[in-house]
Enzyme design. Structure first.
Site, PDB file in Angstrom:
ATOM      1  N   VAL A 504       0.840  -1.207   0.000  1.00  0.00           N
ATOM      2  CA  VAL A 504       0.000   0.000   0.000  1.00  0.00           C
ATOM      3  C   VAL A 504       0.873   1.255   0.000  1.00  0.00           C
ATOM      4  O   VAL A 504       0.613   2.217  -0.734  1.00  0.00           O
ATOM      5  CB  VAL A 504      -0.948  -0.009   1.216  1.00  0.00           C
ATOM      6  CG1 VAL A 504      -1.624   1.350   1.385  1.00  0.00           C
ATOM      7  CG2 VAL A 504      -1.997  -1.105   1.067  1.00  0.00           C
ATOM      8  N   ALA A 505       1.941   1.243   0.815  1.00  0.00           N
ATOM      9  CA  ALA A 505       2.830   2.406   0.880  1.00  0.00           C
ATOM     10  C   ALA A 505       3.564   2.615  -0.435  1.00  0.00           C
ATOM     11  O   ALA A 505       3.638   3.738  -0.958  1.00  0.00           O
ATOM     12  CB  ALA A 505       3.831   2.227   2.023  1.00  0.00           C
ATOM     13  N   TRP A 507       2.644   1.596  -3.336  1.00  0.00           N
ATOM     14  CA  TRP A 507       1.668   1.965  -4.362  1.00  0.00           C
ATOM     15  C   TRP A 507       1.383   3.461  -4.317  1.00  0.00           C
ATOM     16  O   TRP A 507       1.258   4.104  -5.367  1.00  0.00           O
ATOM     17  CB  TRP A 507       0.377   1.173  -4.155  1.00  0.00           C
ATOM     18  CG  TRP A 507      -0.700   1.558  -5.113  1.00  0.00           C
ATOM     19  CD1 TRP A 507      -0.867   1.114  -6.387  1.00  0.00           C
ATOM     20  CD2 TRP A 507      -1.753   2.511  -4.885  1.00  0.00           C
ATOM     21  NE1 TRP A 507      -1.961   1.719  -6.965  1.00  0.00           N
ATOM     22  CE2 TRP A 507      -2.515   2.576  -6.070  1.00  0.00           C
ATOM     23  CE3 TRP A 507      -2.112   3.292  -3.794  1.00  0.00           C
ATOM     24  CZ2 TRP A 507      -3.628   3.405  -6.182  1.00  0.00           C
ATOM     25  CZ3 TRP A 507      -3.213   4.126  -3.908  1.00  0.00           C
ATOM     26  CH2 TRP A 507      -3.964   4.168  -5.092  1.00  0.00           C
ATOM     27  N   HIS A 508       1.298   4.025  -3.105  1.00  0.00           N
ATOM     28  CA  HIS A 508       1.042   5.458  -3.005  1.00  0.00           C
ATOM     29  C   HIS A 508       2.191   6.253  -3.625  1.00  0.00           C
ATOM     30  O   HIS A 508       1.967   7.179  -4.401  1.00  0.00           O
ATOM     31  CB  HIS A 508       0.871   5.873  -1.542  1.00  0.00           C
ATOM     32  CG  HIS A 508      -0.509   5.657  -1.014  1.00  0.00           C
ATOM     33  ND1 HIS A 508      -0.905   4.509  -0.382  1.00  0.00           N
ATOM     34  CD2 HIS A 508      -1.615   6.452  -1.043  1.00  0.00           C
ATOM     35  CE1 HIS A 508      -2.170   4.609  -0.034  1.00  0.00           C
ATOM     36  NE2 HIS A 508      -2.634   5.772  -0.419  1.00  0.00           N
ATOM     37  N   ASP A 509       3.394   5.924  -3.249  1.00  0.00           N
ATOM     38  CA  ASP A 509       4.574   6.604  -3.786  1.00  0.00           C
ATOM     39  C   ASP A 509       5.800   5.893  -3.227  1.00  0.00           C
ATOM     40  O   ASP A 509       5.767   5.395  -2.096  1.00  0.00           O
ATOM     41  CB  ASP A 509       4.604   8.085  -3.391  1.00  0.00           C
ATOM     42  CG  ASP A 509       5.456   8.919  -4.352  1.00  0.00           C
ATOM     43  OD1 ASP A 509       6.115   8.314  -5.217  1.00  0.00           O
ATOM     44  OD2 ASP A 509       5.442  10.153  -4.235  1.00  0.00           O
TER      45      ASP A 509
END
Length: 624
Positions: A504-505, A507-509
């Site tokens: 998730v992290a 994927w965000h950036d």
């Protein structure tokens, strides 16, 4: 319907998303048919009321809470307004980040580039929201009309297939035009990535598809970041090598010039790689839905004796699409579906194809209009706050946090998180509204206000909910879910959470502060899990009030931890958080303020608990 009745209906959970008020295993057509059955409605109400706790809204305890809220909330707004005043000595430091506003005599905080871009393009997006469905209607009527062959109101399988072909063909063509308009020449780069992913799913041996899908798409996330969108000029310079000295005809220089000329056709949004992360989720969804479909060809709705025109949401997601539905045309129509392409919400391929084939019963004109009004009111709230409270500009102007009082630091941090919530909520709801107008019902992303969360576990379920559901289906469940029956199961479950939030992290950036945010979320989940194990509800059945108070104390600690994690990930970073905490606790007044803030959070959590009990009395359990 009066104004207050309309507003009440507008802010009802059913307006936000019918998935919140109905079971995922219940077809929505059944809900519609049951509306006029008065006897069944009374039976349901009696059943729900027997499950919930008696209402506390009109008790002396809650009258005290109302008084606290009436005092605290205006005070918080006043603190933020006062620190944003032009007469404040620190105003000059961030004045450059403000722009003239539409409220007379006020500037607007324009320091957040994401929201400023969204705000500037609202008229064009609103025009597109109307134009795109109208174009579809014209296309359906003139280019690809579908003739009804059945006698009843329910579409026949042949009509459903024609509807799918009609919609997918339009979406495929519109997707190509939309890509070129948005990204110019880079549209071909995106199509090349999509084609490569499609080949991973459809040409590799079945057993290699999941691993190859994850490697390819995570690799794309890193490659997009490191290569900055694969600019043609940089690729040409790499091929040509260093320029040749004293050469009349330098072919390398010509190649580089040609590459830079291509790069000049950037479209409306030249930095396509920043927006591509949401598309990666759809690429993974297509590949894994296709992979799982190869083992479940016997699970069609007809063979399961289910009406395919009246599937529940769970069936739409879990029952695989037909083999012929996994075509390249449908794949592009899904991956670049215009209303959801830029920001989502995320919808699985199976669900998308099912809704293309049969119009979902949950899309009703009145509900869609109320949803649009709710979006407009949220936009108005964001605009008013940005005109009077410049908390984002203050945090982005590299302030000396030591110059602010403990109350100011706390309120600035609290409001900053709310503005982050609003700036994400607005585009998600606008694009979901576009999808609803176009006949697709994706999940709602924001279930609750950021102030209406006290649980770290529940917060993840309500923030970016479609991504949460996507993570459950494609990461969490395949990794085995969670269980804390034995120490070994607990260790495996914690590792699962770490892997989920690491993805998730990333994927965000691809930034260290977001990795820290993801790991902090997992770390802050552990105390809540441990508390649930040490203080199970079953042991407190005879003392419900004491248990409620105990849970409230833990919830207050959770709120502080969630604020810290999200400030690190999405606002000020680790160093900024350290300076804020140091500023709050630099003297005794800071400790006093934190105690006061804890008491205010305690009151807020009591209201959150009772709100969920009210939902339980209506038969609603959002699990967040």
């Amino acid at each position: 319907m009066g104004v207050f009745s309309f507003l009440r209906a507008t802010y009802d959970l059913d307006t936000l998303d019918t998935r919140f008020t109905n079971s995922s295993s219940t077809p929505y057509k059944t809900v519609i048919e049951a509306r006029n059955d008065a006897t069944a409605s009374k039976e349901r109400a009696a059943k729900w009321n027997s499950k919930g706790q008696p209402s506390r809204w009109n008790t002396p305890e809650f009258y005290l809470y109302y008084l606290v809220i009436l005092l605290v909330v205006p005070y918080m707004f006043w603190v933020a307004y006062e620190v944003s005043s032009p007469t404040d000595p620190k105003y000059k430091k961030y004045e450059r980040l403000l722009r003239p506003g539409w409220i007379p005599g006020r500037m607007i905080d324009a320091s957040d580039s994401q929201y400023y871009t969204f705000r500037s393009n609202i008229p064009y997006m609103a025009a597109l929201l109307l134009l795109h469905p109208l174009l579809r209607r014209v296309y359906n009527a003139i280019v690809y009309p579908v003739k009804a062959t059945g006698q009843g109101s329910r579409p026949t399988p042949e009509e459903a297939d024609q509807r799918l072909n009609q919609r997918a063909t339009f979406d495929f063509g519109f997707a190509l035009v939309y890509l070129v308009a948005l990204h110019g020449i880079s549209a071909f780069k995106i199509l090349l990535i999509l084609y490569a992913n499609y080949q991973v799913a459809t040409t590799l041996p079945r057993k290699y598809v999941p691993a190859a899908t994850w490697v390819f798409n995570i690799g794309i996330l890193f490659a997009n970041e490191l290569c900055r969108g694969y600019k043609f000029g940089e690729i040409a310079a790499l091929i040509a090598g260093p320029p040749v000295q004293n050469s009349v005809l330098d072919s390398g220089s010509t190649l580089v010039s040609w590459g830079r000329w291509l790069d000049s056709y950037r479209g409306l949004m030249g930095r396509w790689e920043i927006l591509f992360n949401i598309t990666v989720l759809r690429l993974i969804s297509f590949n894994l839905d296709y992979y799982w479909s190869l083992d479940r060809r016997s699970c069609s709705p007809i063979e399961k004796q289910i009406d395919p025109a009246s599937l529940s949401e769970r069936d739409r997601v879990c029952i695989p699409a037909q083999a012929r539905d996994f075509s390249f045309r449908n794949y592009i129509a899904y991956a670049i579906y215009a209303p959801l392409y830029l920001t989502g919400p995320v919808i699985t391929f199976n669900d998308f194809v099912s809704q293309q084939r049969y119009k979902p019963a949950s899309i009703e004109t009145r509900r869609t209009l109320r949803y649009g009004v709710r979006f407009a009111l949220c936009l108005l709230a964001m605009e008013v706050i940005l005109h009077y409270d410049y908390v984002q500009a203050i945090s982005k102007a590299r302030p000396e946090w030591g110059q602010y009082t403990a109350a100011q630091l706390s309120v600035l941090s609290f409001f900053n998180l709310h503005l982050i919530w609003l700036k994400l909520l607005l585009p998600w709801r606008l694009f979901r509204l576009w999808a609803l107008v176009d006949g697709i019902d994706p999940p709602e992303n924001m279930v609750r206000c950021v102030s209406d969360n006290w649980s770290t576990l529940a917060f993840w379920r309500s923030w970016h909910r479609s991504f949460y559901r996507w993570s459950l289906r494609y990461i969490y469940v395949p990794l085995g879910g969670s269980s804390f029956r034995t120490p070994r199961d607990a260790a495996r479950s914690i590792l699962t959470y770490v892997l989920v939030f690491t993805f998730v992290a990333l994927w965000h950036d691809i930034q260290l502060r977001l990795l820290i945010w993801g790991w902090l979320v997992v770390l802050f989940m552990l105390p809540e899990m441990a508390a649930g194990y040490v203080f199970p509800r079953s042991r407190w059945e005879g003392r419900p009030t004491a248990y409620r108070m105990l849970c409230c104390v833990g919830a207050v600690a959770n709120i502080f931890m969630m604020m810290m994690a999200n400030l690190v990930g999405f606002a000020v970073g680790v160093e900024g958080l350290e300076r804020i905490i140091a500023g709050i606790f630099r003297d005794f007044s800071g400790f006093c303020f934190i105690i006061s803030a804890s008491m205010a959070f305690f009151v807020g959590v009591q209201l959150m608990f009772e709100l969920r009990e009210s939902e339980a009395r209506r038969g609603i359990n959002l699990k967040c």
